[in-house]
Design an enzyme around this catalytic site. Structure first.
Site, PDB file in Angstrom:
ATOM      1  N   CYS A   1       9.519  -8.506   4.710  1.00 14.04           N
ATOM      2  CA  CYS A   1       9.149  -8.361   6.128  1.00 14.04           C
ATOM      3  C   CYS A   1       9.032  -9.761   6.727  1.00 14.04           C
ATOM      4  CB  CYS A   1       7.869  -7.554   6.286  1.00 14.04           C
ATOM      5  SG  CYS A   1       6.453  -8.210   5.385  1.00 14.04           S
TER       6      CYS A   1
ATOM      7  N   ASP B   1      10.426  -4.696  -2.472  1.00  9.73           N
ATOM      8  CA  ASP B   1       9.890  -5.148  -1.183  1.00  9.73           C
ATOM      9  C   ASP B   1       8.989  -6.335  -1.508  1.00  9.73           C
ATOM     10  OD1 ASP B   1       9.166  -5.227   1.467  1.00  9.73           O
ATOM     11  OD2 ASP B   1       7.723  -3.589   1.326  1.00  9.73           O
TER      12      ASP B   1
ATOM     13  N   PRO C   1       0.790  -1.234   0.000  1.00  9.35           N
ATOM     14  CA  PRO C   1       0.000   0.000   0.000  1.00  9.35           C
ATOM     15  C   PRO C   1       0.823   1.285   0.000  1.00  9.35           C
ATOM     16  CG  PRO C   1       0.008  -0.948   2.191  1.00  9.35           C
ATOM     17  CD  PRO C   1       0.751  -1.915   1.313  1.00  9.35           C
TER      18      PRO C   1
HETATM   19  C1  LIG Z   1       5.248  -6.746   0.911  1.00 13.34           C
HETATM   20  S1  LIG Z   1       4.008  -6.064  -0.063  1.00 13.34           S
HETATM   21  C2  LIG Z   1       4.642  -4.486  -0.446  1.00 13.34           C
HETATM   22  C3  LIG Z   1       4.525  -3.445   0.655  1.00 13.34           C
HETATM   23  C4  LIG Z   1       4.912  -2.061   0.179  1.00 13.34           C
HETATM   24  N1  LIG Z   1       6.240  -2.019  -0.370  1.00 13.34           N
HETATM   25  C5  LIG Z   1       4.802  -1.016   1.268  1.00 13.34           C
HETATM   26  O1  LIG Z   1       5.801  -0.558   1.791  1.00 13.34           O
HETATM   27  O2  LIG Z   1       3.682  -0.612   1.586  1.00 13.34           O
HETATM   28  C6  LIG Z   1       4.234  -6.937  -1.562  1.00 13.34           C
HETATM   29  C7  LIG Z   1       3.426  -6.415  -2.734  1.00 13.34           C
HETATM   30  O3  LIG Z   1       3.840  -7.119  -3.907  1.00 13.34           O
HETATM   31  C8  LIG Z   1       2.769  -7.075  -4.817  1.00 13.34           C
HETATM   32  N2  LIG Z   1       3.030  -8.060  -5.886  1.00 13.34           N
HETATM   33  C9  LIG Z   1       2.990  -9.399  -5.797  1.00 13.34           C
HETATM   34  N3  LIG Z   1       3.272  -9.959  -6.992  1.00 13.34           N
HETATM   35  C10 LIG Z   1       3.508  -8.950  -7.850  1.00 13.34           C
HETATM   36  C11 LIG Z   1       3.841  -8.883  -9.243  1.00 13.34           C
HETATM   37  N4  LIG Z   1       3.974 -10.004  -9.969  1.00 13.34           N
HETATM   38  N5  LIG Z   1       3.988  -7.671  -9.809  1.00 13.34           N
HETATM   39  C12 LIG Z   1       3.842  -6.537  -9.075  1.00 13.34           C
HETATM   40  N6  LIG Z   1       3.516  -6.541  -7.764  1.00 13.34           N
HETATM   41  C13 LIG Z   1       3.360  -7.731  -7.152  1.00 13.34           C
HETATM   42  C14 LIG Z   1       1.564  -7.360  -3.952  1.00 13.34           C
HETATM   43  O4  LIG Z   1       0.363  -6.907  -4.549  1.00 13.34           O
HETATM   44  C15 LIG Z   1       1.915  -6.588  -2.658  1.00 13.34           C
HETATM   45  O5  LIG Z   1       1.270  -5.341  -2.648  1.00 13.34           O
END
Ligand SMILES: C[S@@+](CC[C@H](N)C(=O)[O-])C[C@H]1O[C@@H](n2cnc3c(N)ncnc32)[C@H](O)[C@@H]1O
Length: 442
Positions: A354, A303, A243
């Site tokens: 995380c 991330d 988010p």
């Molecule tokens: C750990 S969360 C990120 C948290 C964010 N960096 C923050 O600080 O708020 C991982 C994110 O990776 C995204 N995600 C997963 N697979 C993905 C893909 N193939 N391409 C782009 N985003 C992806 C998910 O939707 C999720 O929002």
């Protein structure tokens, strides 16, 4: 049927059933809270969260009073009543009455009112059993690898950290205003620069929210983006952005940020926060495996999606949800390789998760380094981010665990490490996507 707290209890019961019976995360169940006023919503989330945090201990107190597992509505009503009486200190008459009303309000559960009444009354007198019941340990999928990585004492300390609710941490849009906002918010300024205050209440009512002076972000989550160093005027890609706490940090630090995430729903939160803080980023809703940038980036933050095992104190539902780490680890490695191709020579990439599992942090970084002659590790400088030196491991990575800073209220578990891309032996003529390369920024 309405009585004080009934709506919150009913929503908490729905959340519990969602996690325990349907395998849904608490975050995915916003629909269960939509009709509640903010105070009731906060109460429901807290009640469900505390029940999940202490579920093993609560069930151990209930078990002697139940000949067989009762149907789900009674089971969840009793768990909530136990939390109210034994964790929150709610007077027994209010908690027992609330549990009885809860089952009476549910179709096909009214006949369970007698059972709930009788058992909840016994639990009201079970303070000794509660004190004697074993505290909830780490879930099995975590206990083995965490014990192997950091030892049994650390594993026990991490389990203890999970039992304590986390404080509210805020990241400031303008870090030079820390003293002013710390006073207005009755918050502590942490050595890493985050503000910390006791959690509870309505975040949107706090000073500085409306003017976008800060956003909610765990102090540990605020560190990976800072490993990129100065990003002012640089083209930075936040690969898994939603988010968006880290996107906001990068934008506030003066970067020209592209925030990429596959989830439009999660990106909505980023849009809201950008609007509230007045910060700017190019937000792209796309799958990293189907998207190509127009030009290479000076810096990239990855991330990656992970077990989120470092955030259990904030997400007590996680130990109770099914999990399969293998596809996550594969996805992390694929995202790592993909993002690397978008990095300009001389640029830096921070890989972060995380997670407190080495398989999602240390092992991924080592495997990446072994297969990439054009990558070199850049050691994190703890002084530059206000972190104790022991938070940086022998390989130069930042390794955070929830049992760190026990006297200050803990910190989420995170792994973050920086790689620099070597300049090419011969100049590359292609940019990602196959067209002529044109690096911006710099
Ligand atoms: C750990 S969360 C990120 C948290 C964010 N960096 C923050 O600080 O708020 C991982 C994110 O990776 C995204 N995600 C997963 N697979 C993905 C893909 N193939 N391409 C782009 N985003 C992806 C998910 O939707 C999720 O929002």
């Amino acid at each position: 049927m309405s009585s004080p707290g009934h709506a919150a209890r009913a929503a908490a019961a729905t959340l519990l059933a969602g996690v325990l019976d349907a395998g849904r995360t608490l975050d995915d169940q916003a629909d269960a809270l939509a009709s509640l006023a903010p105070a009731e919503r906060a109460r429901a989330q807290r009640l469900a969260g505390e029940t999940l945090r202490h579920l093993g201990r609560i069930d151990a107190v209930l078990a002697p009073h139940l000949r067989k597992p009762p149907p789900a509505p009674a089971r969840h009503a009793l768990r909530l009543a136990a939390t109210e009486m034994l964790v929150d200190g709610t007077p027994p008459h209010a908690a027992v009455d609330g549990a009885v009303r809860l089952v009476r309000s549910q179709r096909r559960a009214t006949h369970l009112a007698g059972l709930v009444n009788a058992v909840a009354r016994r639990v009201a007198e079970a303070r000794d059993a509660w004190e004697a019941a074993p505290e909830d340990p780490l879930p099995n999928w975590l206990a083995g690898p965490v014990g192997a990585a950091w030892g049994l004492d650390a594993a026990a300390a991490i389990a203890a950290a999970h039992r304590r609710p986390a404080p509210l941490d805020l990241t400031l849009r303008d870090p030079s205003e820390a003293a002013r906002w710390a006073e207005a918010l009755a918050a502590e300024i942490l050595p890493t620069g985050s503000l910390r205050r006791v959690a509870g209440g309505q975040v949107s009512m706090l000073p500085g929210f409306a003017e976008g002076a800060w956003w909610v972000q765990d102090a540990g989550a605020a560190l990976p983006a800072r490993l990129l160093g100065s990003v002012r005027g640089r083209r930075v890609l936040d690969v898994c952005a939603a988010p968006g706490g880290k996107t906001l940090q990068l934008a506030a630090a003066g970067a020209e940020v592209t925030a990429l995430d596959v989830s439009p729903g999660r990106l909505k939160r980023l849009d809201e926060n950008l609007a509230r803080t007045g910060l700017a980023a190019r937000v792209v809703a796309a799958d990293a495996f189907g998207w190509e940038p127009e030009a290479e980036y000076d810096a990239i933050l990855l991330d990656a999606p992970c077990s989120a095992s470092g955030t259990i104190r904030r997400h007590p539902d996680l130990p109770h949800l099914p999990r399969d780490l293998k596809p996550l680890r594969e996805l992390q490695a694929r995202l790592f390789a993909r993002a690397w191709d978008w990095l300009a020579p001389g640029g830096r990439l921070v890989y972060a998760t995380c997670s407190i599992l080495p398989a999602e942090g240390e092992d991924q970084a080592a495997a990446f380094l072994a297969g990439r002659p054009d990558a070199r590790r850049i050691a994190a400088d703890p002084k530059a981010i206000g972190a104790p030196v022991e938070w940086v491991d022998a390989a130069g990575a930042l390794r955070l665990r929830p049992d760190f800073w026990p006297g200050r209220g803990g910190i989420d578990g995170f792994y973050a490490t920086t790689f620099e891309r070597a300049a090419p032996l011969r100049s590359r003529s292609k940019r990602p996507g196959g067209s002529t390369r044109g690096r911006l920024g710099g």
